[in-house]
Design an enzyme around this catalytic site. Structure first.
Site, PDB file in Angstrom:
ATOM      1  N   LYS A 152      -6.998  -3.214 -12.217  1.00 50.39           N
ATOM      2  CA  LYS A 152      -7.320  -2.530 -10.967  1.00 50.39           C
ATOM      3  C   LYS A 152      -8.422  -1.503 -11.201  1.00 50.39           C
ATOM      4  O   LYS A 152      -8.404  -0.766 -12.190  1.00 50.39           O
ATOM      5  CB  LYS A 152      -6.063  -1.850 -10.428  1.00 50.39           C
ATOM      6  CG  LYS A 152      -6.213  -1.216  -9.041  1.00 50.39           C
ATOM      7  CD  LYS A 152      -4.867  -0.650  -8.587  1.00 50.39           C
ATOM      8  CE  LYS A 152      -4.928  -0.062  -7.181  1.00 50.39           C
ATOM      9  NZ  LYS A 152      -3.605   0.425  -6.730  1.00 50.39           N
ATOM     10  N   SER A 198      -2.279  -1.762  -2.105  1.00 50.43           N
ATOM     11  CA  SER A 198      -3.590  -1.349  -2.609  1.00 50.43           C
ATOM     12  C   SER A 198      -4.040  -2.129  -3.828  1.00 50.43           C
ATOM     13  O   SER A 198      -5.231  -2.218  -4.107  1.00 50.43           O
ATOM     14  CB  SER A 198      -3.586   0.154  -2.913  1.00 50.43           C
ATOM     15  OG  SER A 198      -2.849   0.450  -4.074  1.00 50.43           O
ATOM     16  N   SER A 231       2.541  -0.960  -3.680  1.00 49.94           N
ATOM     17  CA  SER A 231       1.139  -1.348  -3.911  1.00 49.94           C
ATOM     18  C   SER A 231       0.951  -2.466  -4.921  1.00 49.94           C
ATOM     19  O   SER A 231      -0.097  -3.099  -4.949  1.00 49.94           O
ATOM     20  CB  SER A 231       0.319  -0.129  -4.356  1.00 49.94           C
ATOM     21  OG  SER A 231       0.211   0.797  -3.301  1.00 49.94           O
TER      22      SER A 231
END
Length: 504
Positions: free
Chosen positions: A102, A196, A220
């Site tokens: 990420k 996310s 997330s």
């Protein structure tokens, strides 16, 4: 290398990869091929980069990746790991395996990729070093292939932003949804990739890498994993190193993993954790608890009608609700057939009750400014030292950062302008300890002698996990008839009982 030699090598690489389906291949399966000599890490990396080139900026244009490592550099890393394998053996079970990370997790500039948080504000600044977790992955022989897209600032920016959107990389698309995300889709609408850490999930489902890592405060990791037909897990808060990672809370955020198989998830979670919570083991090992046999587990299932996502996050559609509820009932029967004991329904406290949601909001707002400032010290940009600096950049570059579809940064403003006192903060933490943990999950699990509590991943169960600081995992269940979107179950356990949660 001559042109003819290069062409010959490319032909050989294509021949090797012809029988390997990157959409399905797990890290364990690829590792077996690497071990047998039927595949090299160089060949695997080339194939993964080709997969990204094919699907991320062309074809379906998934936009799951913000950047990849420069090809000459990453191939040299792969070649070095191939030579190390031949000469001295492997560093661990993920030696020579590509992984995507990420883009809120710092990577050193020497890896050739920025860490942008999905924002134009961070395209020119660089982290001072790798985050602890990235360095751990490298030390164990993994290949950091690329940085995954995300909801900008980990969904800490504005109101009603569709999951997977960032000003820098636009909208990440699901690999499953024909026609892509609907314009102005709700945050967790049925066409949205969810959560996310969306790029980390979409990238694995599209065959960019067999495994990935992301971060989660509240859903997330597990929400996008479930919407990409993956296994995912957020471990107990505090069990993973968080240095060099952009988060907004110390109370809720942690690093977690996504994979196509339970074995891969077990290996990767064990790799990123400091210790197995509750065990004191220096080298975490989940292999013993990720089993297909549910014998001996007592599992409480919540009522799916009470544990759905609220209408402000996703449009209620009767057809979808009926299908998911039917699959939920089938899952309970399946677990019973595999030896698990199902208790249904269990009356777990809901995050909308007893001040739990309000307490979580208070903690998020109170912690954010200090946590973000601490993170910004890990970067080399003197113009970005505080949450106020981010706010000002967004305002001054509103054409880039505050477009017509997402014109506000209210989450940032709320964190800057809140009037909560240290006493308010301590009261909020005490509320979660008392109402979510002691009178909530802990009480229900003791009264029913439960190992874990299970519900829909398309629901607020992850919020209770966040409130108590415990682990949450997700497993795939099926595909919706509407849109073809995957959906799954969520399993939560008490803090430091990660092995129980992951077995579920």
């Amino acid at each position: 290398m001559s042109s003819s030699t290069s062409q010959g090598t490319d032909t050989l690489d294509e021949a090797v990869m012809k029988n390997i389906d990157l959409l399905k291949a797990s890290a364990a399966e690829l590792q077996a091929l690497l071990h047998s000599g039927d595949l090299t890490s160089v060949q695997l990396v080339k194939a993964c980069l080709n997969q990204i080139a094919k699907y991320d900026r062309s074809g379906p244009t998934l936009r799951a990746i913000i950047s990849t490592a420069p090809e000459p550099y990453i191939l040299s890393v792969a070649e070095s790991l191939d030579k190390e394998r031949a000469a001295r053996g492997v560093r661990g079970p993920l030696h020579g395996i590509p992984i995507i990370v990420k883009d809120s997790i710092n990577t050193d500039p020497s890896l050739g990729m920025p860490t942008t948080l999905g924002s134009h504000a961070f395209t020119k600044s660089r982290p001072k070093s790798n985050s602890v977790v990235v360095q751990r992955l490298i030390d164990r022989g993994l290949i950091i292939l690329g940085k995954a897209s995300l909801t900008e600032f980990g969904n800490f920016k504005g109101d009603n932003i569709t999951s997977g959107w960032s000003a820098l990389n636009s909208q990440t698309q699901s690999a499953y949804i024909h026609g892509g995300v609907k314009h102005k889709e709700m945050r967790l609408g049925h066409t949205a990739p969810g959560g996310s850490s969306s790029g980390s999930a979409v990238g694995v489902s599209a065959g960019y890498s067999p495994i990935s890592i992301g971060t989660e405060a509240d859903g997330s990791i597990c929400t996008p994993a479930s919407r990409a037909a993956l296994y995912g897990m957020k471990p107990t808060v505090g069990s993973t190193p968080m240095d060099g990672i952009f988060v907004i809370s110390t109370s809720f955020d942690t690093v977690g993993a996504m994979a196509k198989s339970v074995d891969d998830l077990a290996t990767l979670v064990g790799c990123i954790q400091d210790v197995t919570p509750g065990s004191g083991e220096a080298t975490p090992n989940y292999q013993a608890v990720f089993q297909k046999d549910w014998s001996g587990l007592r599992l409480g299932f919540v009522d799916p009608d009470k544990w759905q996502l609220p209408p402000k996050l996703v449009e209620p559609i009767e057809e979808v609700n009926v299908q998911i509820k039917s699959s939920y009932e089938v899952a309970m029967k399946k677990i019973r057939s595999l030896g698990g004991e199902v208790i249904y329904p269990v009356e777990l406290v809901h995050p909308s009750q007893n001040g739990i949601g309000k307490a979580m909001d208070t903690i998020f707002d109170y912690e954010a400014r200090e946590v973000v400032a601490k993170y910004l010290k890990t970067r080399d940009d003197p113009s970005m030292k505080s949450l106020e600096d981010i706010r000002d950049f967004n305002t001054e570059h509103s054409d880039l950062e505050l477009p017509e579809d997402y014109p506000n940064q209210n989450a940032i403003l709320d964190a800057i302008n809140h009037t909560y006192t240290p006493v308010d903060y301590e009261v909020a933490k005490e509320t979660l300890r008392r109402e979510a943990l002691e009178n909530g999950a802990e009480r229900i699990m003791k009264e029913n002698n439960l190992d874990a509590i299970i519900g829909l991943m398309d629901g607020p169960l992850a919020s209770i996990s966040a409130a108590i600081g415990g682990p949450v995992a997700t497993m795939p269940v099926g595909l919706l008839n509407l849109y073809g979107r995957p959906f799954g179950l969520a399993a939560i356990a008490l803090p430091n009982h990660d092995n129980v949660c992951s077995k579920s």
